[in-house]
Design an enzyme around this catalytic site. Structure first.
Site, PDB file in Angstrom:
ATOM      1  CG  ASP A  26      25.085  66.781  63.199  1.00 13.19           C
ATOM      2  OD1 ASP A  26      24.628  65.731  62.712  1.00 13.19           O
ATOM      3  OD2 ASP A  26      26.297  67.077  63.157  1.00 13.19           O
ATOM      4  NE  ARG A  47      27.907  65.066  59.871  1.00 18.66           N
ATOM      5  CZ  ARG A  47      28.831  65.666  60.619  1.00 18.66           C
ATOM      6  NH1 ARG A  47      29.992  66.014  60.081  1.00 18.66           N
ATOM      7  NH2 ARG A  47      28.602  65.923  61.907  1.00 18.66           N
ATOM      8  CD  GLU A  65      18.004  53.963  49.209  1.00 16.86           C
ATOM      9  OE1 GLU A  65      19.023  53.381  49.647  1.00 16.86           O
ATOM     10  OE2 GLU A  65      18.025  54.792  48.296  1.00 16.86           O
ATOM     11  CB  ALA A 100      19.703  59.172  59.491  1.00 22.50           C
TER      12      ALA A 100
HETATM   13  C1  LIG Z   1      26.356  64.418  40.549  1.00 20.97           C
HETATM   14  N1  LIG Z   1      25.605  64.736  41.748  1.00 20.97           N
HETATM   15  C2  LIG Z   1      25.349  63.531  42.544  1.00 20.97           C
HETATM   16  C3  LIG Z   1      24.583  63.855  43.823  1.00 20.97           C
HETATM   17  N2  LIG Z   1      23.369  64.602  43.512  1.00 20.97           N
HETATM   18  C4  LIG Z   1      22.449  64.756  44.579  1.00 20.97           C
HETATM   19  C5  LIG Z   1      22.587  64.042  45.776  1.00 20.97           C
HETATM   20  C6  LIG Z   1      21.646  64.164  46.809  1.00 20.97           C
HETATM   21  C7  LIG Z   1      20.552  65.014  46.657  1.00 20.97           C
HETATM   22  C8  LIG Z   1      19.569  65.141  47.771  1.00 20.97           C
HETATM   23  O1  LIG Z   1      19.575  64.331  48.681  1.00 20.97           O
HETATM   24  N3  LIG Z   1      18.694  66.189  47.694  1.00 20.97           N
HETATM   25  C9  LIG Z   1      17.715  66.508  48.641  1.00 20.97           C
HETATM   26  N4  LIG Z   1      16.777  67.437  48.379  1.00 20.97           N
HETATM   27  N5  LIG Z   1      15.987  67.573  49.486  1.00 20.97           N
HETATM   28  C10 LIG Z   1      16.423  66.735  50.446  1.00 20.97           C
HETATM   29  C11 LIG Z   1      17.499  66.067  49.955  1.00 20.97           C
HETATM   30  C12 LIG Z   1      17.990  65.218  50.962  1.00 20.97           C
HETATM   31  N6  LIG Z   1      17.231  65.368  52.089  1.00 20.97           N
HETATM   32  C13 LIG Z   1      17.445  64.815  53.315  1.00 20.97           C
HETATM   33  O2  LIG Z   1      16.729  65.085  54.259  1.00 20.97           O
HETATM   34  C14 LIG Z   1      18.635  63.906  53.499  1.00 20.97           C
HETATM   35  O3  LIG Z   1      18.531  63.204  54.728  1.00 20.97           O
HETATM   36  C15 LIG Z   1      19.908  64.699  53.514  1.00 20.97           C
HETATM   37  C16 LIG Z   1      20.013  65.826  54.341  1.00 20.97           C
HETATM   38  C17 LIG Z   1      21.221  66.537  54.329  1.00 20.97           C
HETATM   39  C18 LIG Z   1      22.295  66.122  53.525  1.00 20.97           C
HETATM   40  C19 LIG Z   1      22.166  64.984  52.726  1.00 20.97           C
HETATM   41  C20 LIG Z   1      20.969  64.276  52.727  1.00 20.97           C
HETATM   42  C21 LIG Z   1      16.149  66.332  51.812  1.00 20.97           C
HETATM   43  C22 LIG Z   1      20.414  65.737  45.476  1.00 20.97           C
HETATM   44  C23 LIG Z   1      21.355  65.609  44.452  1.00 20.97           C
HETATM   45  C24 LIG Z   1      23.568  65.785  42.653  1.00 20.97           C
HETATM   46  C25 LIG Z   1      24.349  65.407  41.399  1.00 20.97           C
END
Ligand SMILES: CN1CCN(c2ccc(C(=O)Nc3n[nH]c4c3C=[N+](C(=O)[C@H](O)c3ccccc3)C4)cc2)CC1
Length: 315
Positions: A157, A161, A37, A34
């Site tokens: 919320d 997602r 990155e 939000a």
């Molecule tokens: C093939 N796939 C493609 C996508 N891939 C990912 C895609 C995204 C993530 C990821 O954002 N992991 C995170 N770990 N901890 C936090 C994260 C995000 N945070 C946040 O705080 C973020 O703001 C957040 C929070 C809630 C939901 C999404 C993002 C804290 C990990 C793997 C796995 C393999």
């Protein structure tokens, strides 16, 4: 800087562990948060250590308003107070200079909504998931919500997602990971960010979108919508309906239809979460009991997963 009340205690930034910037190495971008990155990174816990801990790093862009700075800090304060296996753990912060970092537990499975959509059965591959997998995901989120409820914290919320998975493979754990909206309420004491469009209307109960009343029963309603998201394997609720149509539909008693093949025991939990009277909605302890019942019901567990073909327009 803002201070923050949780479970009857006041906290300020100094309560958060300071992560020295030189012990942090950002490796790759994980997605757009939000604020800015979100990166995967490696954190050397102790300078001499050979081993580095994989972490997630939320960044605040240099050119941020004071408001965004405060919101970012507040989100760290909020997450720093939680201690539960189904809530993403805060490791520490780097706030000494720009870009500011929030260092969090790394969850490598990505968000729950994407995971569900990727897991839909395709003709070349029956779904990798079964009903038990789906119910286990719902149990994890309900446990996190129960912890928040016990600490009288309103998330505002709860949605697929905003949940993350430790892994896509069996043994995965789902955690509540985004506290942006909860933060909103702390910063909206003196101003509202954006217009109505900022509100997750399709996950909100009538008393919230009509009168701005938020209680733990708001999260229960949202959790019922999350159950529907899980059982539909990641569909957008009220598919094709504009927010204003959803508001009038829900106010006049309309509700989401059961997703195809949704076991009646599970749909009954959803509809109980969508009672028009907030006090009549179950608490998360009750929801967990009902989910346990589903997990012990052979007929429910045997229900095959089927993605929605044509969704009926419900508005
Ligand atoms: C093939 N796939 C493609 C996508 N891939 C990912 C895609 C995204 C993530 C990821 O954002 N992991 C995170 N770990 N901890 C936090 C994260 C995000 N945070 C946040 O705080 C973020 O703001 C957040 C929070 C809630 C939901 C999404 C993002 C804290 C990990 C793997 C796995 C393999």
């Amino acid at each position: 800087n803002p201070n923050y009340e949780f479970a009857g205690e006041r906290y300020t930034l100094k309560d958060l562990r300071d992560v020295p910037r030189e012990h942090l190495r950002l490796t790759r971008a994980l997605g757009q948060g939000a604020f800015g990155e979100v990166y995967e990174g490696l954190y050397k816990m102790r300078p001499g250590d050979a081993v580095e801990m994989p972490v997630a790093v939320k960044t605040l862009p240099e050119l941020s308003t004071l408001q965004a700075e405060n919101d970012f800090m507040l989100e760290a304060l909020i997450m720093g107070k939680f201690n539960h296996p189904n809530i993403v753990h805060l490791i520490g912060v780097c706030f000494d200079k720009h870009p500011r970092y929030i260092v969090l537990e790394l969850l490598s499975g990505g968000d729950l909504k994407t995971f569900l959509r990727e897991s839909r059965p395709r003709n070349d591959r029956p779904s990798a998931l079964n009903m038990k997998d789906l119910l286990m995901c719902c149990v994890d989120v309900a446990k996190g919500c129960k912890y928040l409820e016990e600490n009288r914290f309103i998330h505002r919320d709860i949605a697929a997602r905003n949940c993350l998975l430790t892994a896509k493979t069996p043994g995965r754990i789902v955690k509540i990971a985004d506290f942006g909206m909860a933060r909103e309420v702390y910063m909206s004491d003196y101003y509202r960010k954006g217009g109505k469009a900022m509100l997750p209307i399709k996950w909100m109960p009538p008393e919230a979108f009509l009168d701005g009343i938020f209680t733990t029963k708001t999260d229960v309603w949202s959790y019922g919508v999350l159950l529907w998201e899980v059982m539909s394997l990641g569909y957008m609720p009220y598919t094709g309906c504009a927010n204003r149509n959803v508001m009038s539909l829900v106010v006049s008693g309309g509700r989401l239809e059961p997703p195809p093949n949704c076991p009646s025991l599970v749909y009954a939990i959803m509809t109980s979460c969508w009672h028009p009277e907030p006090p009549q909605r179950p608490d998360f302890a009750t929801i967990l009991e009902k989910l346990a019942g589903c997990l012990q019901d052979p007929e429910t567990l045997a229900t095959p997963l089927k993605p929605m073909i044509g969704l009926t327009e419900s508005c």
